[in-house]
Design a protein around this motif. Structure first.
Motif, PDB file in Angstrom:
ATOM      1  N   GLY A 218       0.691  -1.252   0.093  1.00 19.86           N
ATOM      2  CA  GLY A 218       0.036  -0.083   0.024  1.00 19.86           C
ATOM      3  C   GLY A 218       0.788   1.378   0.114  1.00 19.86           C
ATOM      4  O   GLY A 218       0.347   2.179  -0.469  1.00 19.86           O
ATOM      5  N   GLU A 219       2.103   1.220   0.513  1.00 19.63           N
ATOM      6  CA  GLU A 219       3.066   2.422   0.313  1.00 19.63           C
ATOM      7  C   GLU A 219       3.527   2.416  -0.943  1.00 19.63           C
ATOM      8  O   GLU A 219       3.518   1.557  -1.934  1.00 19.63           O
ATOM      9  N   PRO A 220       4.200   3.766  -1.339  1.00 23.43           N
ATOM     10  CA  PRO A 220       4.874   3.766  -2.679  1.00 23.43           C
ATOM     11  C   PRO A 220       5.825   2.786  -2.923  1.00 23.43           C
ATOM     12  O   PRO A 220       6.503   2.377  -1.975  1.00 23.43           O
ATOM     13  N   GLU A 221       6.142   2.191  -4.154  1.00 21.55           N
ATOM     14  CA  GLU A 221       6.926   1.293  -4.423  1.00 21.55           C
ATOM     15  C   GLU A 221       8.259   1.873  -5.137  1.00 21.55           C
ATOM     16  O   GLU A 221       8.295   2.955  -5.787  1.00 21.55           O
ATOM     17  N   ILE A 222       9.177   1.072  -4.874  1.00 24.83           N
ATOM     18  CA  ILE A 222      10.544   1.683  -5.441  1.00 24.83           C
ATOM     19  C   ILE A 222      10.876   1.122  -6.843  1.00 24.83           C
ATOM     20  O   ILE A 222      10.306  -0.077  -6.895  1.00 24.83           O
ATOM     21  N   ASP A 223      11.773   1.413  -7.548  1.00 28.96           N
ATOM     22  CA  ASP A 223      12.352   0.770  -8.894  1.00 28.96           C
ATOM     23  C   ASP A 223      13.376   0.142  -8.481  1.00 28.96           C
ATOM     24  O   ASP A 223      14.673   0.474  -8.227  1.00 28.96           O
ATOM     25  N   THR A 224      13.028  -1.341  -8.347  1.00 31.66           N
ATOM     26  CA  THR A 224      14.166  -2.506  -8.022  1.00 31.66           C
ATOM     27  C   THR A 224      15.189  -2.534  -9.062  1.00 31.66           C
ATOM     28  O   THR A 224      16.237  -2.925  -8.720  1.00 31.66           O
ATOM     29  N   GLN A 225      15.175  -2.008 -10.065  1.00 28.58           N
ATOM     30  CA  GLN A 225      16.304  -1.888 -11.339  1.00 28.58           C
ATOM     31  C   GLN A 225      17.303  -1.178 -10.645  1.00 28.58           C
ATOM     32  O   GLN A 225      18.558  -1.200 -11.124  1.00 28.58           O
ATOM     33  N   LYS A 226      16.973  -0.067  -9.998  1.00 29.64           N
ATOM     34  CA  LYS A 226      18.009   0.809  -9.321  1.00 29.64           C
ATOM     35  C   LYS A 226      18.519   0.374  -8.000  1.00 29.64           C
ATOM     36  O   LYS A 226      19.449   1.177  -7.570  1.00 29.64           O
ATOM     37  N   ALA A 227      18.171  -0.698  -7.555  1.00 32.24           N
ATOM     38  CA  ALA A 227      18.805  -1.205  -6.191  1.00 32.24           C
ATOM     39  C   ALA A 227      20.178  -1.801  -6.512  1.00 32.24           C
ATOM     40  O   ALA A 227      20.478  -2.256  -7.658  1.00 32.24           O
ATOM     41  N   GLU A 228      21.108  -1.455  -5.630  1.00 29.82           N
ATOM     42  CA  GLU A 228      22.401  -1.462  -5.661  1.00 29.82           C
ATOM     43  C   GLU A 228      22.582  -2.873  -4.772  1.00 29.82           C
ATOM     44  O   GLU A 228      22.501  -2.815  -3.685  1.00 29.82           O
ATOM     45  N   PRO A 229      23.226  -4.204  -5.236  1.00 28.53           N
ATOM     46  CA  PRO A 229      23.672  -5.185  -4.210  1.00 28.53           C
ATOM     47  C   PRO A 229      24.899  -4.770  -3.429  1.00 28.53           C
ATOM     48  O   PRO A 229      25.557  -3.923  -3.710  1.00 28.53           O
ATOM     49  N   GLU A 230      24.920  -5.296  -2.284  1.00 23.78           N
ATOM     50  CA  GLU A 230      25.895  -5.148  -1.057  1.00 23.78           C
ATOM     51  C   GLU A 230      27.154  -5.670  -1.783  1.00 23.78           C
ATOM     52  O   GLU A 230      27.063  -6.796  -2.494  1.00 23.78           O
ATOM     53  N   SER A 231      28.378  -5.104  -1.346  1.00 20.64           N
ATOM     54  CA  SER A 231      29.703  -5.560  -1.932  1.00 20.64           C
ATOM     55  C   SER A 231      29.719  -6.987  -1.176  1.00 20.64           C
ATOM     56  O   SER A 231      29.336  -7.190  -0.016  1.00 20.64           O
ATOM     57  N   SER A 232      30.556  -7.775  -2.076  1.00 14.06           N
ATOM     58  CA  SER A 232      30.837  -9.074  -1.612  1.00 14.06           C
ATOM     59  C   SER A 232      32.253  -9.345  -2.214  1.00 14.06           C
ATOM     60  O   SER A 232      32.517  -8.966  -3.270  1.00 14.06           O
ATOM     61  N   LYS A 233      33.025 -10.141  -1.296  1.00 16.29           N
ATOM     62  CA  LYS A 233      34.451 -10.405  -1.826  1.00 16.29           C
ATOM     63  C   LYS A 233      34.686 -12.006  -2.402  1.00 16.29           C
ATOM     64  O   LYS A 233      33.925 -12.744  -1.665  1.00 16.29           O
ATOM     65  N   LEU A 234      35.485 -12.096  -3.174  1.00 15.49           N
ATOM     66  CA  LEU A 234      35.577 -13.615  -3.609  1.00 15.49           C
ATOM     67  C   LEU A 234      36.268 -14.326  -2.352  1.00 15.49           C
ATOM     68  O   LEU A 234      35.998 -15.638  -2.322  1.00 15.49           O
ATOM     69  N   SER A 235      36.793 -13.834  -1.511  1.00 15.86           N
ATOM     70  CA  SER A 235      37.212 -14.450  -0.246  1.00 15.86           C
ATOM     71  C   SER A 235      36.033 -15.204   0.758  1.00 15.86           C
ATOM     72  O   SER A 235      36.398 -15.879   1.491  1.00 15.86           O
ATOM     73  N   ASP A 236      34.999 -14.459   0.363  1.00 17.52           N
ATOM     74  CA  ASP A 236      33.660 -15.069   1.211  1.00 17.52           C
ATOM     75  C   ASP A 236      33.303 -16.287   0.677  1.00 17.52           C
ATOM     76  O   ASP A 236      32.583 -17.081   1.348  1.00 17.52           O
ATOM     77  N   LEU A 237      33.733 -16.767  -0.320  1.00 14.63           N
ATOM     78  CA  LEU A 237      33.396 -18.072  -1.166  1.00 14.63           C
ATOM     79  C   LEU A 237      34.225 -19.190  -0.780  1.00 14.63           C
ATOM     80  O   LEU A 237      35.605 -18.900  -0.269  1.00 14.63           O
ATOM     81  N   ASP A 238      33.752 -20.420  -0.959  1.00 17.97           N
ATOM     82  CA  ASP A 238      34.604 -21.644  -0.696  1.00 17.97           C
ATOM     83  C   ASP A 238      35.738 -21.728  -1.931  1.00 17.97           C
ATOM     84  O   ASP A 238      35.535 -21.240  -2.752  1.00 17.97           O
ATOM     85  N   PRO A 239      36.834 -22.337  -1.411  1.00 19.49           N
ATOM     86  CA  PRO A 239      37.997 -22.450  -2.465  1.00 19.49           C
ATOM     87  C   PRO A 239      37.441 -22.911  -3.774  1.00 19.49           C
ATOM     88  O   PRO A 239      37.904 -22.443  -4.737  1.00 19.49           O
ATOM     89  N   GLU A 240      36.664 -24.185  -3.745  1.00 25.68           N
ATOM     90  CA  GLU A 240      36.204 -24.417  -5.028  1.00 25.68           C
ATOM     91  C   GLU A 240      35.319 -23.507  -6.017  1.00 25.68           C
ATOM     92  O   GLU A 240      35.609 -23.389  -7.011  1.00 25.68           O
ATOM     93  N   THR A 241      34.355 -23.002  -5.112  1.00 27.35           N
ATOM     94  CA  THR A 241      33.566 -21.931  -5.923  1.00 27.35           C
ATOM     95  C   THR A 241      34.374 -20.840  -6.340  1.00 27.35           C
ATOM     96  O   THR A 241      34.350 -20.118  -7.519  1.00 27.35           O
ATOM     97  N   ARG A 242      35.062 -20.366  -5.355  1.00 32.37           N
ATOM     98  CA  ARG A 242      36.089 -19.054  -5.542  1.00 32.37           C
ATOM     99  C   ARG A 242      36.956 -19.517  -6.925  1.00 32.37           C
ATOM    100  O   ARG A 242      37.228 -18.613  -7.914  1.00 32.37           O
ATOM    101  N   SER A 243      37.746 -20.526  -7.086  1.00 34.24           N
ATOM    102  CA  SER A 243      38.487 -20.812  -8.213  1.00 34.24           C
ATOM    103  C   SER A 243      37.731 -20.953  -9.461  1.00 34.24           C
ATOM    104  O   SER A 243      38.208 -20.546 -10.499  1.00 34.24           O
ATOM    105  N   THR A 244      36.503 -21.579  -9.594  1.00 35.47           N
ATOM    106  CA  THR A 244      35.722 -21.530 -10.812  1.00 35.47           C
ATOM    107  C   THR A 244      35.072 -20.232 -11.128  1.00 35.47           C
ATOM    108  O   THR A 244      35.330 -19.810 -12.545  1.00 35.47           O
ATOM    109  N   VAL A 245      34.845 -19.337  -9.984  1.00 36.72           N
ATOM    110  CA  VAL A 245      34.413 -17.995 -10.412  1.00 36.72           C
ATOM    111  C   VAL A 245      35.398 -17.262 -11.172  1.00 36.72           C
ATOM    112  O   VAL A 245      35.479 -16.422 -12.142  1.00 36.72           O
ATOM    113  N   GLU A 246      36.875 -17.364 -10.720  1.00 39.21           N
ATOM    114  CA  GLU A 246      37.872 -16.342 -10.942  1.00 39.21           C
ATOM    115  C   GLU A 246      38.456 -17.159 -12.244  1.00 39.21           C
ATOM    116  O   GLU A 246      38.698 -16.219 -13.406  1.00 39.21           O
ATOM    117  N   LYS A 247      38.318 -18.408 -12.709  1.00 41.30           N
ATOM    118  CA  LYS A 247      38.511 -18.778 -13.987  1.00 41.30           C
ATOM    119  C   LYS A 247      37.497 -18.476 -15.052  1.00 41.30           C
ATOM    120  O   LYS A 247      38.135 -18.000 -16.006  1.00 41.30           O
TER     121      LYS A 247
END
Length: 289
Positions: A218-247
Motif C-alpha cells: 500500500g505504500e509507494p513502490e521503489i524501482d528495483t532496477q535501481k537497487a544496488e547489491p551489497e559488496s561481496s568479496k571472492l574471499s567469502d566463497l569456498d575455495p572450489e567456488t572461488r576458483s571456478t568464478v575466478e577462472k
C-alpha cells in the motif's frame, strides 16, 4: 537477476540467448551465460563485476539449502491430509427463483486514476517517510522509527508475524500496521531501542533472491532496477567456488580482448612442450585448431 538487469540497461541485446542446461555439466551452461553477457555488454569489464557475481552465487547457494529444508517440511501436512477420510460434500441446489434472469444494473464508471510510477530508492535500497524509513539488502530489511527521546523498551509494542508487522508506542495508534511485501522468518527477526530515541526492526527475508518493492503493501513502490547489491568479496566463497568464478571471469576478459582463454593457453603450452621434445619432426605445415 541484478546482474542480468544491469546488463540490459547498459546495452540492449541484439541476439537471443540460446543455450540449454545439461545437468551433467552445469558449469558449461554458466560459461555460456557469461560469454553471452560479455558479448552483449561491458558488464564484465566493471571493477565490481566479480563482487556482484560472487554475491549472486552466495545467495543462490543459501536459497537452495533453505528450499530443500522447506520442501521436507511441506510434505508433512500432505501426508497427514492423505490419512484423513474424505467425505463427499453436499451441494445445495439453486432455487428456481434464483435462476430467473435479472435486469442489468446500470453502473456508473469512475475515471481510472493514474498510478504513480516506481520511485528511485534511497541509498539503502528503500524509502524514507515522515514516520519511519526502511532499507534492504537481498537477505534482510531494516526499519528505523524515530520516537520521543527517553522511550523505554517496555513502552514499545512490536508484533512480527510471517506476513505482517505492527509496531508503535503503547496506548497510541500503531506507527506501522500492515502486510509485508513478501514473507519473513519471524524466528530470525528482532527489534530494539537505539539511544532511547529510535526503534530498529530487523527482518530476515524468506526469499533471499528478490528485492522488495515496498516494505508494507500500500505504500509507494521503489524501482528495483535501481537497487544496488551489497559488496561481496571472492574471499567469502569456498575455495572450489572461488576458483571456478575466478577462472570464468579471467576467460571472459580474455575473450573480450581477443586473447586466448586459460584452456587455450594450457593447450598451447602442451604443444610447445611436445614440439621441443620432438625436434626431428617438421611442424611448419601443421594446422592447429
Amino acid at each position: 537477476m541484478a546482474i542480468i538487469s544491469e546488463m540490459q540497461e547498459e546495452k540492449p541485446s541484439l541476439l537471443p540467448f540460446n543455450a540449454s542446461l545439461d545437468p551433467s555439466n552445469p558449469l558449461g551452461f554458466l560459461e555460456k551465460v557469461l560469454d553471452f553477457i560479455g558479448k552483449e555488454s561491458d558488464f564484465l569489464l566493471k571493477d565490481t563485476a566479480e563482487k556482484e557475481i560472487a554475491s549472486a552465487v552466495t545467495a543462490a547457494k543459501k536459497r537452495l539449502r533453505e528450499a530443500k529444508k522447506e520442501q521436507k517440511e511441506s510434505l508433512k501436512p500432505l501426508e497427514k491430509k492423505l490419512k484423513e477420510e474424505s467425505q463427499p460434500m453436499e451441494v445445495e441446489k439453486p432455487k428456481k427463483e434464483s435462476l430467473k434472469p435479472t435486469e442489468p444494473m446500470e453502473v456508473e464508471e469512475k475515471p481510472k486514476e493514474k498510478k504513480a510510477g516506481p520511485i528511485v530508492p534511497n541509498k539503502g535500497n528503500g524509502l524514507d517517510f515522515e514516520t519511519y524509513s526502511w532499507t534492504q539488502n537481498l537477505q534482510e530489511v531494516t526499519i528505523t522509527i524515530p520516537v520521543p527521546s527517553g522511550t523505554k523498551p517496555r513502552s514499545v509494542t512490536c508484533e512480527i508475524k510471517k506476513n505482517r508487522l505492527k509496531v508503535g508506542i503503547k496506548g497510541q495508534e500503531p506507527i506501522i500496521d500492515g502486510e509485508f511485501f513478501k514473507a519473513v522468518k519471524p524466528d530470525d527477526c528482532f527489534w530494539n531501542i537505539e539511544d532511547q530515541k529510535l526503534i530498529s526492526v530487523l527482518l530476515t527475508k524468506q526469499d533471499q533472491m528478490e528485492w522488495w518493492k515496498c516494505c508494507v503493501k500500500g505504500e509507494p513502490e521503489i524501482d528495483t532496477q535501481k537497487a544496488e547489491p551489497e559488496s561481496s568479496k571472492l574471499s567469502d566463497l569456498d575455495p572450489e567456488t572461488r576458483s571456478t568464478v575466478e577462472k570464468m571471469m579471467f576467460d571472459q576478459r580474455q575473450k573480450q580482448m581477443g586473447l586466448p582463454t586459460s584452456d587455450e593457453m594450457e593447450k598451447k603450452d602442451m604443444m610447445k612442450k611436445f614440439m621441443s621434445q620432438h625436434p626431428q619432426m617438421d611442424f611448419s605445415n601443421a594446422k592447429f585448431n
